[in-house]
Design a protein around this motif. Structure first.
Motif, PDB file in Angstrom:
ATOM      1  N   LEU A   1      15.276  36.313  21.793  1.00  0.00           N
ATOM      2  CA  LEU A   1      15.589  36.413  23.213  1.00  0.00           C
ATOM      3  C   LEU A   1      16.878  37.190  23.474  1.00  0.00           C
ATOM      4  N   GLN A   2      17.291  38.020  22.527  1.00  0.00           N
ATOM      5  CA  GLN A   2      18.452  38.878  22.712  1.00  0.00           C
ATOM      6  C   GLN A   2      18.231  39.851  23.881  1.00  0.00           C
ATOM      7  N   THR A   3      19.335  40.224  24.537  1.00  0.00           N
ATOM      8  CA  THR A   3      19.233  41.232  25.592  1.00  0.00           C
ATOM      9  C   THR A   3      18.788  42.578  25.026  1.00  0.00           C
ATOM     10  N   ARG A   4      19.100  42.823  23.754  1.00  0.00           N
ATOM     11  CA  ARG A   4      18.579  43.985  23.036  1.00  0.00           C
ATOM     12  C   ARG A   4      17.870  43.449  21.799  1.00  0.00           C
ATOM     13  N   PRO A   5      16.576  43.139  21.917  1.00  0.00           N
ATOM     14  CA  PRO A   5      15.885  42.478  20.803  1.00  0.00           C
ATOM     15  C   PRO A   5      15.677  43.420  19.619  1.00  0.00           C
ATOM     16  N   PRO A   6      15.534  42.854  18.432  1.00  0.00           N
ATOM     17  CA  PRO A   6      15.220  43.670  17.245  1.00  0.00           C
ATOM     18  C   PRO A   6      13.769  44.101  17.275  1.00  0.00           C
ATOM     19  N   ILE A   7      13.452  45.097  16.438  1.00  0.00           N
ATOM     20  CA  ILE A   7      12.047  45.517  16.350  1.00  0.00           C
ATOM     21  C   ILE A   7      11.265  44.611  15.413  1.00  0.00           C
ATOM     22  N   GLU A   8      11.986  43.931  14.498  1.00  0.00           N
ATOM     23  CA  GLU A   8      11.283  43.114  13.509  1.00  0.00           C
ATOM     24  C   GLU A   8      12.219  42.057  12.939  1.00  0.00           C
ATOM     25  N   ILE A   9      11.600  40.998  12.459  1.00  0.00           N
ATOM     26  CA  ILE A   9      12.278  39.998  11.639  1.00  0.00           C
ATOM     27  C   ILE A   9      11.593  40.007  10.280  1.00  0.00           C
ATOM     28  N   VAL A  10      12.379  40.239   9.242  1.00  0.00           N
ATOM     29  CA  VAL A  10      11.854  40.164   7.877  1.00  0.00           C
ATOM     30  C   VAL A  10      12.336  38.842   7.299  1.00  0.00           C
ATOM     31  N   LEU A  11      11.395  37.948   7.099  1.00  0.00           N
ATOM     32  CA  LEU A  11      11.702  36.606   6.614  1.00  0.00           C
ATOM     33  C   LEU A  11      11.439  36.524   5.117  1.00  0.00           C
ATOM     34  N   SER A  12      12.467  36.118   4.379  1.00  0.00           N
ATOM     35  CA  SER A  12      12.305  35.871   2.948  1.00  0.00           C
ATOM     36  C   SER A  12      12.606  34.401   2.703  1.00  0.00           C
ATOM     37  N   ASP A  13      11.568  33.655   2.397  1.00  0.00           N
ATOM     38  CA  ASP A  13      11.719  32.207   2.216  1.00  0.00           C
ATOM     39  C   ASP A  13      11.760  31.870   0.732  1.00  0.00           C
ATOM     40  N   ASP A  14      12.773  31.091   0.352  1.00  0.00           N
ATOM     41  CA  ASP A  14      13.034  30.834  -1.066  1.00  0.00           C
ATOM     42  C   ASP A  14      12.436  29.512  -1.523  1.00  0.00           C
ATOM     43  N   ALA A  15      11.101  29.458  -1.490  1.00  0.00           N
ATOM     44  CA  ALA A  15      10.357  28.290  -1.996  1.00  0.00           C
ATOM     45  C   ALA A  15      10.683  27.021  -1.221  1.00  0.00           C
ATOM     46  N   SER A  16      10.726  27.133   0.118  1.00  0.00           N
ATOM     47  CA  SER A  16      10.966  25.946   0.945  1.00  0.00           C
ATOM     48  C   SER A  16       9.808  24.969   0.845  1.00  0.00           C
ATOM     49  N   ARG A  17      10.136  23.699   1.050  1.00  0.00           N
ATOM     50  CA  ARG A  17       9.121  22.648   1.011  1.00  0.00           C
ATOM     51  C   ARG A  17       9.051  21.873   2.329  1.00  0.00           C
ATOM     52  N   ASP A  18       9.687  22.402   3.379  1.00  0.00           N
ATOM     53  CA  ASP A  18       9.765  21.650   4.635  1.00  0.00           C
ATOM     54  C   ASP A  18       9.099  22.363   5.797  1.00  0.00           C
ATOM     55  N   GLY A  19       8.264  23.344   5.519  1.00  0.00           N
ATOM     56  CA  GLY A  19       7.578  24.041   6.600  1.00  0.00           C
ATOM     57  C   GLY A  19       8.420  25.058   7.322  1.00  0.00           C
ATOM     58  N   SER A  20       9.464  25.578   6.678  1.00  0.00           N
ATOM     59  CA  SER A  20      10.349  26.543   7.323  1.00  0.00           C
ATOM     60  C   SER A  20       9.588  27.773   7.827  1.00  0.00           C
ATOM     61  N   VAL A  21       8.686  28.300   7.017  1.00  0.00           N
ATOM     62  CA  VAL A  21       7.947  29.505   7.411  1.00  0.00           C
ATOM     63  C   VAL A  21       7.098  29.234   8.647  1.00  0.00           C
ATOM     64  N   ASP A  22       6.468  28.081   8.700  1.00  0.00           N
ATOM     65  CA  ASP A  22       5.642  27.737   9.857  1.00  0.00           C
ATOM     66  C   ASP A  22       6.484  27.649  11.122  1.00  0.00           C
ATOM     67  N   VAL A  23       7.692  27.123  11.010  1.00  0.00           N
ATOM     68  CA  VAL A  23       8.579  27.026  12.172  1.00  0.00           C
ATOM     69  C   VAL A  23       8.924  28.420  12.683  1.00  0.00           C
ATOM     70  N   VAL A  24       9.236  29.329  11.777  1.00  0.00           N
ATOM     71  CA  VAL A  24       9.581  30.691  12.191  1.00  0.00           C
ATOM     72  C   VAL A  24       8.388  31.353  12.867  1.00  0.00           C
ATOM     73  N   ARG A  25       7.220  31.254  12.263  1.00  0.00           N
ATOM     74  CA  ARG A  25       6.030  31.877  12.852  1.00  0.00           C
ATOM     75  C   ARG A  25       5.770  31.331  14.251  1.00  0.00           C
ATOM     76  N   ALA A  26       5.823  30.024  14.403  1.00  0.00           N
ATOM     77  CA  ALA A  26       5.545  29.404  15.697  1.00  0.00           C
ATOM     78  C   ALA A  26       6.581  29.813  16.738  1.00  0.00           C
ATOM     79  N   THR A  27       7.843  29.909  16.321  1.00  0.00           N
ATOM     80  CA  THR A  27       8.904  30.244  17.273  1.00  0.00           C
ATOM     81  C   THR A  27       8.805  31.686  17.721  1.00  0.00           C
ATOM     82  N   VAL A  28       8.505  32.601  16.811  1.00  0.00           N
ATOM     83  CA  VAL A  28       8.331  34.007  17.189  1.00  0.00           C
ATOM     84  C   VAL A  28       7.172  34.139  18.177  1.00  0.00           C
ATOM     85  N   ALA A  29       6.074  33.443  17.918  1.00  0.00           N
ATOM     86  CA  ALA A  29       4.925  33.483  18.822  1.00  0.00           C
ATOM     87  C   ALA A  29       5.275  32.882  20.182  1.00  0.00           C
ATOM     88  N   GLU A  30       6.019  31.807  20.176  1.00  0.00           N
ATOM     89  CA  GLU A  30       6.464  31.154  21.414  1.00  0.00           C
ATOM     90  C   GLU A  30       7.317  32.094  22.257  1.00  0.00           C
TER      91      GLU A  30
END
Length: 334
Positions: free
Chosen positions: A31-60
């Motif tokens: 929601l930046q006033t000048r948003p980025p063109i992309e988010i590159v997410l590198s997840d380091d073997a999380s076990r708490d659903g971190s990737v799912d949270v990011v995906r859902a939030t970007v879609a939201e």
């Protein structure tokens, strides 16, 4: 000649079991006033659903803001790469002209990217820009302090960075925190691969400062969250803690610093004529200083004369914290 098209920004977001803070962080990015063109997410073997949270939030966020959607690319590491190599994976995959580093637990002020992109537009020789940050607790409550205050950043250090002498500052100590940093993607040609002996942000900063300009904005443009899971936090030492450190065992500190300086020299020599000879000389002198400190005898009495001689060369001031380093070398245990 300036680039006729707008500079595009990629965000390199690295996560590791950060689900509880990620929605707030990702919303502040999208929601930046000048948003980025992309988010590159590198997840380091999380076990708490971190990737799912990011995906859902970007879609939201895509439903809340106008304009083209922010692309999300995800790397899920089956085994942890650890901090440096996880960031290397993320930044290597970024496609924007500028790369903004992001931790998983901070919050960006709404116009952070807009304010940080502007200096790059104005100065083609600016390769890396970092800022101050407001320190908050795990609940986002203001701790009444800033990152630069916690790091004891001095007016002299700020002035040197503003006037193109960032390398001299960084050779003494790192002042660049990755979560506050934006840099040109072209820096990667010089900086990759990232050596694991260095923290990614300090390596990017010092490499940038050898061939181009590094600068800082003194305004706090992120809320830098301090909590029990921080891999790297920020807190100013009390007087008692400084005394304790002065008397504590040095361990392998100076050996490790010498190794880091040697790795830096090796990389700068690879860059050839683009690195001024005086910078190469300073790194070689830094290596001499760190090797001296690593080889000091166990006897405090036997250290006195050698430390005095080393202090007279000025290297404690050039490559460390001056008198503070002298005191530590006189009194710390080996």
């Amino acid at each position: 000649m300036r680039n006729p098209r707008p500079l595009e920004v990629s965000v390199a977001l690295c996560t590791y079991n950060g689900a509880r803070f990620l929605r707030e962080q990702v919303r502040s990015i999208c929601l930046q006033t000048r948003p980025p063109i992309e988010i590159v997410l590198s997840d380091d073997a999380s076990r708490d659903g971190s990737v799912d949270v990011v995906r859902a939030t970007v879609a939201e966020c895509a439903t809340e803001r106008p304009g083209p959607p922010i692309a999300l690319r995800v790397f899920e590491n089956p085994a942890a790469l650890r901090v440096v190599k996880n960031f290397e994976q993320a930044i290597s995959a970024c496609t924007g002209d500028l790369i903004a580093l992001s931790d998983q637990d901070d919050v960006w002020v709404p116009d952070r990217l807009e304010r940080m992109v502007a200096p790059f537009v104005q100065d083609d020789n600016l390769w890396l820009l970092h800022t101050d940050a407001r320190l908050v607790d795990s609940q986002g409550r203001d701790l009444g302090n800033t990152l630069f205050h916690a790091l004891e950043v001095t007016p002299s250090e700020i002035e040197r960075i503003h006037t193109g002498r960032a390398f001299d500052v960084f050779l003494r100590r790192n002042l660049v925190t990755g979560a506050t940093t934006v840099f040109r993607r072209s820096l990667l040609a010089d900086a990759l691969p990232l050596p694991v002996e260095w923290v990614h942000d300090e390596w990017l900063a010092i490499i940038a400062s050898t061939t181009s300009r590094v600068d800082l904005l003194e305004e706090p443009l992120i809320e830098y969250r301090q909590h029990e899971s921080n891999q790297i936090g920020a807190r100013r030492d009390t007087y008692k803690e400084k005394v304790r450190k002065a008397l504590a065992s040095r361990g392998n500190t100076h050996v490790e610093r010498a190794i880091k300086a040697e790795l830096l020299l090796e990389r700068l020599l690879q860059l050839g004529d683009r690195v001024p000879p005086e910078i190469i000389d300073k790194v070689r002198s830094k290596i001499v200083h760190q090797r001296f400190r690593a080889a000091l005898p166990a006897s405090r009495l036997a250290r006195c004369v050698p430390i005095l001689r080393e202090a007279m060369t000025g290297r404690y001031d050039k490559f460390g914290r001056g008198v503070r380093g002298v005191v530590r070398d006189l009194f710390e245990s080996v």
